[in-house]
Structure formats: structure tokens, C-alpha cells
Motif scaffolding. Structure first.
Motif, PDB file in Angstrom:
ATOM      1  N   SER A   1       0.841  -1.193   0.000  1.00 59.17           N
ATOM      2  CA  SER A   1       0.000   0.000   0.000  1.00 59.17           C
ATOM      3  C   SER A   1       0.876   1.243   0.000  1.00 59.17           C
ATOM      4  CB  SER A   1      -0.918   0.022   1.220  1.00 59.17           C
ATOM      5  OG  SER A   1      -1.612   1.256   1.304  1.00 59.17           O
ATOM      6  N   GLY A   2       0.572   2.159  -0.910  1.00 57.31           N
ATOM      7  CA  GLY A   2       1.269   3.448  -0.931  1.00 57.31           C
ATOM      8  C   GLY A   2       0.788   4.387   0.145  1.00 57.31           C
ATOM      9  N   GLY A   3      -0.327   4.052   0.798  1.00 56.03           N
ATOM     10  CA  GLY A   3      -0.818   4.847   1.915  1.00 56.03           C
ATOM     11  C   GLY A   3      -1.815   5.900   1.504  1.00 56.03           C
TER      12      GLY A   3
ATOM     13  N   LEU B   1       1.447  11.368   6.036  1.00 55.25           N
ATOM     14  CA  LEU B   1       1.339  10.051   5.406  1.00 55.25           C
ATOM     15  C   LEU B   1       0.810   9.043   6.419  1.00 55.25           C
ATOM     16  CD1 LEU B   1       2.020   7.990   3.109  1.00 55.25           C
ATOM     17  CD2 LEU B   1       4.337   7.897   4.068  1.00 55.25           C
TER      18      LEU B   1
ATOM     19  N   ASP C   1      -0.952   4.741   6.782  1.00 46.88           N
ATOM     20  CA  ASP C   1      -1.412   3.440   6.260  1.00 46.88           C
ATOM     21  C   ASP C   1      -0.566   2.924   5.108  1.00 46.88           C
ATOM     22  OD1 ASP C   1      -3.498   3.557   8.127  1.00 46.88           O
ATOM     23  OD2 ASP C   1      -4.810   4.597   6.715  1.00 46.88           O
ATOM     24  N   THR C   2       0.750   3.015   5.240  1.00 46.37           N
ATOM     25  CA  THR C   2       1.640   2.459   4.220  1.00 46.37           C
ATOM     26  C   THR C   2       2.014   1.021   4.566  1.00 46.37           C
ATOM     27  OG1 THR C   2       3.587   3.333   5.384  1.00 46.37           O
ATOM     28  CG2 THR C   2       2.605   4.702   3.665  1.00 46.37           C
TER      29      THR C   2
ATOM     30  N   TYR D   1       9.837   2.726  -0.303  1.00 44.81           N
ATOM     31  CA  TYR D   1       8.945   3.856  -0.478  1.00 44.81           C
ATOM     32  C   TYR D   1       9.639   4.951  -1.261  1.00 44.81           C
ATOM     33  CZ  TYR D   1       6.451   1.596   3.376  1.00 44.81           C
ATOM     34  OH  TYR D   1       5.798   0.692   4.165  1.00 44.81           O
TER      35      TYR D   1
ATOM     36  N   TRP E   1       8.690   9.271  -2.627  1.00 41.25           N
ATOM     37  CA  TRP E   1       7.814  10.392  -2.946  1.00 41.25           C
ATOM     38  C   TRP E   1       7.999  10.725  -4.417  1.00 41.25           C
ATOM     39  CZ3 TRP E   1       4.175  11.984   0.320  1.00 41.25           C
ATOM     40  CH2 TRP E   1       4.330  11.705   1.687  1.00 41.25           C
TER      41      TRP E   1
ATOM     42  N   HIS F   1       2.686   9.296  -3.003  1.00 41.06           N
ATOM     43  CA  HIS F   1       3.592   8.434  -2.253  1.00 41.06           C
ATOM     44  C   HIS F   1       3.492   7.041  -2.847  1.00 41.06           C
ATOM     45  CE1 HIS F   1       5.059   5.946   1.189  1.00 41.06           C
ATOM     46  NE2 HIS F   1       5.956   6.912   1.218  1.00 41.06           N
TER      47      HIS F   1
ATOM     48  N   GLY G   1       4.570   2.956  -2.656  1.00 45.68           N
ATOM     49  CA  GLY G   1       5.117   1.786  -1.983  1.00 45.68           C
ATOM     50  C   GLY G   1       5.444   0.731  -3.030  1.00 45.68           C
TER      51      GLY G   1
ATOM     52  N   ASP H   1       2.295   0.264  -5.404  1.00 46.23           N
ATOM     53  CA  ASP H   1       0.979   0.838  -5.160  1.00 46.23           C
ATOM     54  C   ASP H   1       1.137   2.319  -4.848  1.00 46.23           C
ATOM     55  OD1 ASP H   1      -1.948   0.512  -4.729  1.00 46.23           O
ATOM     56  OD2 ASP H   1      -1.433   1.181  -2.705  1.00 46.23           O
TER      57      ASP H   1
ATOM     58  N   SER I   1      -0.329   6.029  -3.447  1.00 43.82           N
ATOM     59  CA  SER I   1      -1.291   6.696  -2.580  1.00 43.82           C
ATOM     60  C   SER I   1      -2.253   7.508  -3.447  1.00 43.82           C
ATOM     61  CB  SER I   1      -0.557   7.649  -1.632  1.00 43.82           C
ATOM     62  OG  SER I   1      -0.034   8.769  -2.367  1.00 43.82           O
TER      63      SER I   1
END
Length: 291
Positions: A73-75, A102, A104-105, A110, A112, A144, A146, A168, A170
Motif C-alpha cells: 500500500s502506498g498509503g 502520510l 497506512d503504508t 517507499y 515520494w 507516495h 510503496g 501501489d 497513494s
């Protein structure tokens, strides 16, 4: 007969698909096993939520193919004031910072990413806050990302549509970068100063010419020499016959939506928002009275 079986790593049957390939997109993270079972009569216990280790009957299982399901998850991102759409003004000397929160990653790696609206990667900054003061006017997006180690194509100048691997994004934060120009203001004779007689009963019309202005919105201001707003006008023609003697200044104001403080009686120093003033045209008003 043959039947595909998908189990977890403890042998519990998760699915009995008729054919492969099988889509694991909606599955949770974890490890599962893919088997094939051959039988003449349906083995007892061959159903979802049963254990493949407890099957009874005449059958044979193939070797298992292991599938490791990695959740990524990218968050979720937003600015520190909970916005996902922001504007920055490029017409001052202050840093135009956008700070981001940010949450929920879930990933091994990671990054940006700042892109244009077509997905072209403009920058790969290290961390927020992001400074847009040197950027050109336009719209960009903050993301963002992930990703796992197999990601390819992540470079400035590339397009996110060309990324390959496991990753993934965000949600995006949209950044509107506003650059304005107040322009150059002059009288219709090319001068920037004029002297007129007022109060003699003859209309005193002043026409101004604006060049090289750039703005979403534009208006003319008349102020005193201290910058106090006497009048505002959408027109470039002014009549000072009944305004009394003294010196006033005419300006052009370029501004973006959201400007505050643009009211008669206020000083231009209290204007707040994204704006730019032209140079001023000075009008010297000489009063005449027969007494």
C-alpha cells in the motif's frame, strides 16, 4: 477427474477453481498452495473450508505450487490542514512549502513522486515539506509510492504509466502553482505622470494602457500616496473632476481567486492572497476655485 485446489499453508481449502489462471488480487497477504487432485469418485471432504489433509477416498494430489501473497500500500496522504487540493503563489520571495501527512503504508520500499497531470515524473524528493517556489506555473501532483524490489522505470522524465513491478500509489495531492504579472501601466500618451485641473467644471478623463499583465483576475486601483484604496474599477478610464486636489496613484492589480482585503478604505499592505501590482501612474490634481 481432475480438480484444482487452493489451500493455505496449513492445508485448509480456500478455493476450488475450475480453471487456471486464478486471480489473487482480492486475497489477504499470506502464503497459499495450488494443487491438482486426480480422482475417480469425489473424495469426501473436498470442499471449501475443509482440510486437504483430511480428504478420504481414492485420489492423488500433485506437488504444490507455492504462492506468496504480499500486500502493498502506498498509503493515504493529505496536507497538514487535511487538504488534497492546494494552491501556492509564485509571485513573492517566500518559500512555497507544502507539508504532507502520510498514513497506512505497507511496502518494502517507499518513494515520494511529483508528476505533472499526464503522469510525467518531475521530481523524486526525499521527504516533505516540498518547496515549489522555483517551479513554473501550472498543476502538479504529489504521490507516495510503496513498492517491492522488482520495480523498474522510476526515474525523472519517465511516466508512471510505464512503471513495472509490484507497487501501489497513494491518493494524489493536487498543487496549483499560480504565477501572476501586474504588468506595465502608462497613460495613453506613454507617460506615467500627469497634472490635471479639477473643480473647474470640465470633465477630467484619464485613460491608462496596461501591457504584459498575466492573471486569472484583474482590476484597477486608485490609492493615495500612502497606499490607501480610494476606489476600484474594472475600466481603464477615470474621471477625477470631483475628486478634490492632491496626488493619487493608479495601479493594475492581477490576482488569483481567494484574495482578501480588496476593499475601499483598506491599505494595499493588507491584501492577502496571490497577487501582483503593476507600476503606479501618478495623477497630480490641482484644484481651482473662484472663491
Amino acid at each position: 477427474f481432475n480438480q484444482w485446489i487452493i489451500t493455505d499453508d496449513m492445508g485448509q481449502i480456500l478455493a476450488l477453481p475450475d480453471t487456471l489462471p486464478f486471480d489473487f488480487e482480492g486475497s489477504e497477504a499470506g502464503t497459499c498452495l495450488v494443487w491438482n487432485i486426480a480422482y475417480n469418485e469425489l473424495p469426501e471432504g473436498l470442499e471449501v473450508d475443509s482440510s486437504a489433509l483430511s480428504l478420504e477416498g481414492c485420489f492423488d494430489l500433485s506437488n504444490a505450487f507455492t504462492v506468496i501473497r504480499q500486500e502493498i500500500s502506498g498509503g493515504m496522504i493529505m496536507t497538514t490542514d487535511s487538504l488534497t487540493d492546494v494552491s501556492v503563489c509564485l509571485n513573492d520571495t517566500l518559500p512555497e512549502l507544502v507539508d504532507v501527512i502520510l498514513a497506512d503504508t505497507l511496502a518494502m520500499n517507499y518513494s515520494w513522486i511529483i508528476t505533472d497531470t499526464n503522469g510525467v515524473i518531475l521530481e523524486l524528493p526525499m521527504a516533505p515539506p516540498f518547496d515549489f517556489s522555483m517551479a513554473p506555473a501550472g498543476i502538479c501532483q504529489i504521490w507516495h509510492l510503496g513498492y517491492q524490489d522488482n520495480l523498474m522505470g522510476l526515474s525523472v522524465g519517465g511516466n508512471v504509466a510505464d512503471l513495472t513491478g509490484t507497487f501501489d500509489f497513494s491518493n494524489p495531492i493536487n498543487v496549483q502553482r499560480d504565477s501572476l504579472a501586474g504588468g506595465m501601466l502608462s497613460l495613453d500618451n506613454g507617460m506615467v505622470t500627469d497634472t490635471i485641473e479639477v473643480g473647474e467644471g470640465i470633465t477630467d478623463i484619464i485613460n491608462v494602457v496596461l501591457q504584459n499583465a498575466l492573471a486569472d483576475n484583474q482590476i484597477y486601483l486608485v490609492t493615495d500616496t500612502l497606499g490607501n484604496i480610494i476606489d476600484t474599477s474594472a475600466l481603464s478610464q477615470f474621471d477625477f473632476e470631483n475628486s478634490g486636489s492632491g496626488i493619487c496613484l493608479i495601479w493594475s492589480l492581477s490576482y488569483s481567486d481567494g484574495l482578501s482585503g480588496l476593499e475601499q478604505g483598506n491599505n494595499v499592505s493588507v491584501l492577502d492572497g496571490c497577487f501582483d501590482l503593476s507600476n503606479a501612474v501618478a495623477i497630480v490634481k490641482q484644484g481651482i476655485s473662484g472663491g
